[in-house]
Design a protein around this motif. Structure first.
Motif: not given
Ligand SMILES: N[C@@H](CCC(=O)N[C@@H](CS)C(=O)NCC(=O)O)C(=O)O
Length: 220
Positions: A27, A90, A93, A155, A160, A164-167
């Motif tokens: 990532q 990122g 989050p 989220h 997603g 939301g964003r890949f974490s």
């Protein structure tokens, strides 16, 4: 100064712990070398792993920079280290409260779900009929589905990931996604769509090709 990363992994078809930091480093997009240690190789696996880490487990991340080498072991410690070293990726989050929950997700996976891990062990390249699930396995699957549904509802709208964003939470649960697919575990539509998105990640696809190559070579 650019660091040189080496990620030491176990047999990709089996090593669920290794998949987690692999997803994180992919990532980030940082270049890295990988070393794959063959697991379940009578007497040899442990000896080989000990060359890279005194803890005797994979995954291991070696960071070479400024003439020094730092060894980081344990999947969550590696994900944390990569997230800290690459804030632009990122991997946690931005919002502090959301980050606290995402960390809880990662930690719950890291320390929990023993029956899911044991009864539905990762065999990435194969598809296996759903076994008769033990009560404890069913309870743990229900807890995972509850947690994912909550996160995705809050989220994950618009295609997603859990937050939301890949974490790092997605990294930690990536192997669980694969287990649900391998063993044909029934999941609700929201979760099924999330699993599809995870399995379609280029890193997951590449991991699957490598796992298949191990199966074809008779080492997994
Ligand atoms: N808590 C560790 C677990 C690591 C682990 O159990 N790795 C397995 C492979 S998936 C291993 O190294 N097994 C080899 C052995 O125990 O000899 C982590 O999160 O990295």
């Amino acid at each position: 100064m650019v660091a040189r990363y080496t990620l030491v992994l176990g047999t990709k078809d089996w090593s669920s712990w290794s998949l987690r930091p692999y997803l994180a480093i992919r990532q980030i997009g940082a270049p890295f070398e990988e070393i794959v240690v063959q697991l379940r190789h009578e007497g040899k696996s442990r000896e080989e792993i000990l060359k890279y880490s005194p803890a005797g487990k994979v995954p291991v991340l070696k960071i070479e920079e400024g003439g020094e080498t730092t060894t980081v072991w344990d999947s969550l410690a590696i994900c944390e280290t990569l997230a800290e070293r690459h804030p632009d990726a990122g991997l946690w989050p931005d919002d502090a409260r959301t980050r606290a929950v995402a960390r809880s997700f990662a930690a719950e996976m890291h320390s929990g779900f023993p029956d899911v891990r044991e009864q539905l062990s990762m065999d990435f390249a194969r598809r296996v009929p759903t076994p008769e699930l033990r009560a404890a396995t069913k309870e743990q699957i229900a807890r995972i589905l509850e947690a994912w549904t909550q996160a995705l509802t809050q989220h994950g709208g618009g295609g997603g990931f859990l937050f939301g964003r890949f974490s790092v939470a997605d990294c930690m649960y990536g192997p669980v996604v694969s287990r649900f697919v391998i063993y044909g575990i029934e999941v609700p539509a929201l979760v099924s769509a999330y699993c599809d998105r995870m399995m379609a990640l280029p890193a997951m696809v590449d991991w699957g090709h490598a796992a298949q190559a191990e199966v074809d070579a008779g080492i997994a």
